[in-house]
Design a protein around this motif. Structure first.
Motif, PDB file in Angstrom:
ATOM      1  N   GLU A 398      -6.150   6.667  -4.971  1.00 13.83           N
ATOM      2  CA  GLU A 398      -6.684   6.239  -3.677  1.00 13.83           C
ATOM      3  C   GLU A 398      -7.274   4.835  -3.783  1.00 13.83           C
ATOM      4  O   GLU A 398      -7.134   4.014  -2.871  1.00 13.83           O
ATOM      5  CB  GLU A 398      -7.748   7.234  -3.210  1.00 13.83           C
ATOM      6  CG  GLU A 398      -8.347   6.924  -1.842  1.00 13.83           C
ATOM      7  CD  GLU A 398      -7.329   6.960  -0.714  1.00 13.83           C
ATOM      8  OE1 GLU A 398      -7.633   6.403   0.362  1.00 13.83           O
ATOM      9  OE2 GLU A 398      -6.228   7.552  -0.897  1.00 13.83           O
ATOM     10  N   HIS A 399      -7.938   4.555  -4.912  1.00 12.47           N
ATOM     11  CA  HIS A 399      -8.473   3.207  -5.129  1.00 12.47           C
ATOM     12  C   HIS A 399      -7.352   2.176  -5.134  1.00 12.47           C
ATOM     13  O   HIS A 399      -7.469   1.100  -4.524  1.00 12.47           O
ATOM     14  CB  HIS A 399      -9.236   3.150  -6.455  1.00 12.47           C
ATOM     15  CG  HIS A 399      -9.646   1.759  -6.853  1.00 12.47           C
ATOM     16  ND1 HIS A 399     -10.761   1.145  -6.339  1.00 12.47           N
ATOM     17  CD2 HIS A 399      -9.069   0.861  -7.699  1.00 12.47           C
ATOM     18  CE1 HIS A 399     -10.867  -0.078  -6.848  1.00 12.47           C
ATOM     19  NE2 HIS A 399      -9.851  -0.271  -7.676  1.00 12.47           N
ATOM     20  N   CYS A 400      -6.236   2.507  -5.810  1.00 15.17           N
ATOM     21  CA  CYS A 400      -5.100   1.589  -5.868  1.00 15.17           C
ATOM     22  C   CYS A 400      -4.520   1.347  -4.472  1.00 15.17           C
ATOM     23  O   CYS A 400      -4.133   0.217  -4.134  1.00 15.17           O
ATOM     24  CB  CYS A 400      -4.026   2.140  -6.800  1.00 15.17           C
ATOM     25  SG  CYS A 400      -4.489   2.121  -8.543  1.00 15.17           S
ATOM     26  N   ARG A 401      -4.470   2.398  -3.659  1.00 16.82           N
ATOM     27  CA  ARG A 401      -3.964   2.238  -2.291  1.00 16.82           C
ATOM     28  C   ARG A 401      -4.871   1.297  -1.502  1.00 16.82           C
ATOM     29  O   ARG A 401      -4.407   0.359  -0.840  1.00 16.82           O
ATOM     30  CB  ARG A 401      -3.896   3.601  -1.586  1.00 16.82           C
ATOM     31  CG  ARG A 401      -3.313   3.525  -0.174  1.00 16.82           C
ATOM     32  CD  ARG A 401      -3.464   4.848   0.554  1.00 16.82           C
ATOM     33  NE  ARG A 401      -4.846   5.136   0.882  1.00 16.82           N
ATOM     34  CZ  ARG A 401      -5.496   4.629   1.948  1.00 16.82           C
ATOM     35  NH1 ARG A 401      -4.868   3.803   2.775  1.00 16.82           N
ATOM     36  NH2 ARG A 401      -6.749   4.934   2.174  1.00 16.82           N
ATOM     37  N   ARG A 402      -6.175   1.528  -1.588  1.00 10.56           N
ATOM     38  CA  ARG A 402      -7.105   0.679  -0.851  1.00 10.56           C
ATOM     39  C   ARG A 402      -7.086  -0.747  -1.370  1.00 10.56           C
ATOM     40  O   ARG A 402      -7.131  -1.713  -0.588  1.00 10.56           O
ATOM     41  CB  ARG A 402      -8.518   1.256  -0.965  1.00 10.56           C
ATOM     42  CG  ARG A 402      -8.706   2.575  -0.219  1.00 10.56           C
ATOM     43  CD  ARG A 402     -10.096   3.108  -0.459  1.00 10.56           C
ATOM     44  NE  ARG A 402     -10.323   4.359   0.274  1.00 10.56           N
ATOM     45  CZ  ARG A 402     -11.410   5.112   0.125  1.00 10.56           C
ATOM     46  NH1 ARG A 402     -12.355   4.754  -0.710  1.00 10.56           N
ATOM     47  NH2 ARG A 402     -11.518   6.215   0.831  1.00 10.56           N
ATOM     48  N   TYR A 403      -7.008  -0.878  -2.675  1.00 12.76           N
ATOM     49  CA  TYR A 403      -6.999  -2.223  -3.243  1.00 12.76           C
ATOM     50  C   TYR A 403      -5.758  -2.991  -2.833  1.00 12.76           C
ATOM     51  O   TYR A 403      -5.812  -4.177  -2.515  1.00 12.76           O
ATOM     52  CB  TYR A 403      -7.087  -2.154  -4.776  1.00 12.76           C
ATOM     53  CG  TYR A 403      -6.837  -3.490  -5.427  1.00 12.76           C
ATOM     54  CD1 TYR A 403      -7.757  -4.520  -5.290  1.00 12.76           C
ATOM     55  CD2 TYR A 403      -5.669  -3.728  -6.145  1.00 12.76           C
ATOM     56  CE1 TYR A 403      -7.520  -5.762  -5.856  1.00 12.76           C
ATOM     57  CE2 TYR A 403      -5.420  -4.958  -6.712  1.00 12.76           C
ATOM     58  CZ  TYR A 403      -6.353  -5.963  -6.572  1.00 12.76           C
ATOM     59  OH  TYR A 403      -6.116  -7.206  -7.119  1.00 12.76           O
ATOM     60  N   SER A 404      -4.592  -2.302  -2.793  1.00  9.18           N
ATOM     61  CA  SER A 404      -3.362  -2.989  -2.407  1.00  9.18           C
ATOM     62  C   SER A 404      -3.432  -3.461  -0.968  1.00  9.18           C
ATOM     63  O   SER A 404      -2.925  -4.523  -0.613  1.00  9.18           O
ATOM     64  CB  SER A 404      -2.156  -2.057  -2.602  1.00  9.18           C
ATOM     65  OG  SER A 404      -2.196  -0.967  -1.720  1.00  9.18           O
ATOM     66  N   LEU A 405      -4.090  -2.669  -0.113  1.00  5.90           N
ATOM     67  CA  LEU A 405      -4.257  -3.076   1.279  1.00  5.90           C
ATOM     68  C   LEU A 405      -5.172  -4.283   1.391  1.00  5.90           C
ATOM     69  O   LEU A 405      -4.900  -5.239   2.100  1.00  5.90           O
ATOM     70  CB  LEU A 405      -4.834  -1.907   2.107  1.00  5.90           C
ATOM     71  CG  LEU A 405      -3.886  -0.717   2.339  1.00  5.90           C
ATOM     72  CD1 LEU A 405      -4.639   0.390   3.065  1.00  5.90           C
ATOM     73  CD2 LEU A 405      -2.657  -1.144   3.153  1.00  5.90           C
ATOM     74  N   ASP A 406      -6.301  -4.224   0.645  1.00  4.93           N
ATOM     75  CA  ASP A 406      -7.259  -5.336   0.676  1.00  4.93           C
ATOM     76  C   ASP A 406      -6.649  -6.606   0.087  1.00  4.93           C
ATOM     77  O   ASP A 406      -6.835  -7.704   0.594  1.00  4.93           O
ATOM     78  CB  ASP A 406      -8.524  -4.968  -0.112  1.00  4.93           C
ATOM     79  CG  ASP A 406      -9.309  -3.871   0.565  1.00  4.93           C
ATOM     80  OD1 ASP A 406      -9.110  -3.658   1.772  1.00  4.93           O
ATOM     81  OD2 ASP A 406     -10.122  -3.203  -0.114  1.00  4.93           O
ATOM     82  N   ALA A 407      -5.877  -6.435  -1.012  1.00  3.95           N
ATOM     83  CA  ALA A 407      -5.289  -7.598  -1.663  1.00  3.95           C
ATOM     84  C   ALA A 407      -4.225  -8.257  -0.801  1.00  3.95           C
ATOM     85  O   ALA A 407      -3.996  -9.471  -0.870  1.00  3.95           O
ATOM     86  CB  ALA A 407      -4.687  -7.182  -3.017  1.00  3.95           C
ATOM     87  N   GLY A 408      -3.579  -7.437   0.040  1.00  2.24           N
ATOM     88  CA  GLY A 408      -2.513  -7.979   0.895  1.00  2.24           C
ATOM     89  C   GLY A 408      -3.015  -8.509   2.217  1.00  2.24           C
ATOM     90  O   GLY A 408      -2.254  -9.078   2.981  1.00  2.24           O
ATOM     91  N   ALA A 409      -4.318  -8.303   2.471  1.00  2.00           N
ATOM     92  CA  ALA A 409      -4.866  -8.745   3.752  1.00  2.00           C
ATOM     93  C   ALA A 409      -4.958 -10.273   3.836  1.00  2.00           C
ATOM     94  O   ALA A 409      -5.116 -10.935   2.830  1.00  2.00           O
ATOM     95  CB  ALA A 409      -6.242  -8.136   3.944  1.00  2.00           C
TER      96      ALA A 409
END
Length: 409
Positions: A398-409
């Motif tokens: 779940e952390h990886c999912r959230r991080y990928s979203l934040d990193a792609g923002a």
């Protein structure tokens, strides 16, 4: 050599640190499940508290590390130059349940094993080795020579390196230079004028300056001068807290490596690890950390001081060349067992030295009680590891999912 100007290098100003540090922590924790475990102390205790399928024993009230993962154990030197493997990070230390340290260490090793693509049966054997090494610390009839002789390769390598290191090695590793200044860049960021003034004033206090002179001068009044200081971008746990590297000159001989001193200043925050009710500990968080270190890792505790900086509680410690981090990432089956047994013995000794004979025997009896036919480890330890590994795997994804979203923002 002149200092770099922050405005010309594009390095962050003090008010810009938090967002950058948050992104860096998230990226680091997304690297692996093992890294996620290391950076998630508070979540560990939330998961542990929420488990209902087992009950943990209440061990003797002793100082515990509180964040006892494999990366927080490594070589430490004392003032006389002796080097031992001890616990090296005591931010979370409290007087609490020693079972928490054993479980945290077991979880760290179990996730390292999974990251090394080792089969599940190896994790079972690791937990048996973990229990064996820990229990031996409380058994007066136990011989530790076999564990010491069969140190894991990672421990052998880091100890060999620690024993040969000098100030030049420390400077090149920590500040990437042996010149008497701290180079600004990826690892070190500029201070505000007020931060520098506060640090200069801190080392004008004799009780603090003495920390630097104890290993270098018989003269208690030896002059200590701040040569340089910077904000230290280091670790996941320091997010939002004060963290500084300070280079000191002792007795006015800055070009002599023996008279240079590298200091780590770290803000002490409230521990996430639960303390036992009714026990007395220092209210000040820095004093708590120093007191815990003196009990659990005396080589380190004797080189630490509690102080106030910018109206916050901070821990000050000198870094010695022999202080190193033990890195356990890729494990073979044989090394996994050796690592579990050896590191558990280190933690067990740190706990056992705080107990009297009666407490040690009672705790050993509890550890050896109710063993099953399928695993030679305490049932509560195994159940904890199974549930925590499962919970941390889900949390990591779940952390990886959230991080990928934040990193792609």
């Amino acid at each position: 050599m002149p200092k770099k100007n922050a405005s010309r290098t594009g390095l962050p100003k003090p008010g810009e640190r938090l967002d950058l540090l948050t992104a860096r922590r998230n990226a680091r924790m997304a690297r692996s499940a093992h890294a996620y475990v290391r950076g998630n102390t508070a979540k560990f205790y939330e998961w542990l508290d929420g488990m209902e399928s087992h009950t943990l024993p209440e061990g003797p009230a002793v100082w515990i590390c509180g964040d006892c993962h494999a990366g927080n154990i490594g070589p430490m030197a004392n003032a006389q130059g002796r080097v031992e493997i001890q616990i090296r990070d005591l931010d979370q230390t409290v007087i609490g349940n020693p079972a928490h340290d054993l479980i945290r260490l077991g979880l760290s090793l179990a996730t390292a094993a999974r990251g090394s693509d080792l089969p599940g049966v190896t994790t079972v054997r690791m937990m048996e080795a973990l229990a064996d090494g820990y229990e031996r610390a409380f058994d007066d009839t136990s011989d530790h020579t076999d564990i010491q002789a069969e140190k894991p390769e990672a421990v052998r390598v880091v100890m060999k390196e620690a024993l040969r290191r000098s100030w030049q090695h420390l400077a090149e590793e920590r500040i990437e230079d042996i010149e008497p200044h701290i180079p600004l860049g990826k690892r070190f960021w500029p201070l505000s004028k007020s931060e520098r003034r506060e640090i200069d004033a801190l080392f004008e206090k004799r009780t603090v300056a003495r920390l630097a002179t104890e290993l270098r001068s018989e003269d208690e009044a030896a002059k200590v001068a701040v040569l340089d200081a910077a904000y230290w971008v280091k670790g996941c746990s320091s997010l939002g807290r004060l963290r500084y590297a300070v280079l000191l000159d002792v007795d006015g001989a800055a070009l002599d490596g023996d008279d240079l001193c590298l200091i780590d200043i770290k803000e002490a925050a409230q521990a996430a690890a639960p303390r036992y009710a009714g026990v007395r500990m220092p209210r000040d968080n820095a004093q708590r950390v120093v007191e815990g270190a003196r009990h659990l890792a005396p080589f380190l505790g004797d080189r630490m001081r509690a102080a106030r900086l910018a109206e916050r509680s901070v821990v000050i410690r000198e870094l010695l060349p022999q202080d190193m981090k033990l890195t356990i990432e890729q494990l073979t089956r044989d090394e996994a067992m050796k690592a579990a047994r050896f590191l558990a013995l280190v933690v067990g000794k740190a706990h056992a030295r705080q107990m009297d004979d009666i407490e040690r025997k009672a705790w050993l009896g509890e550890l050896r009680r109710s063993r099953s036919k399928t695993i030679d480890a305490p049932p509560w330890l195994w159940k904890s590891i199974v549930e925590l590994v499962s919970g941390h795997e889900a949390g990591y994804l779940e952390h990886c999912r959230r991080y990928s979203l934040d990193a792609g923002a």
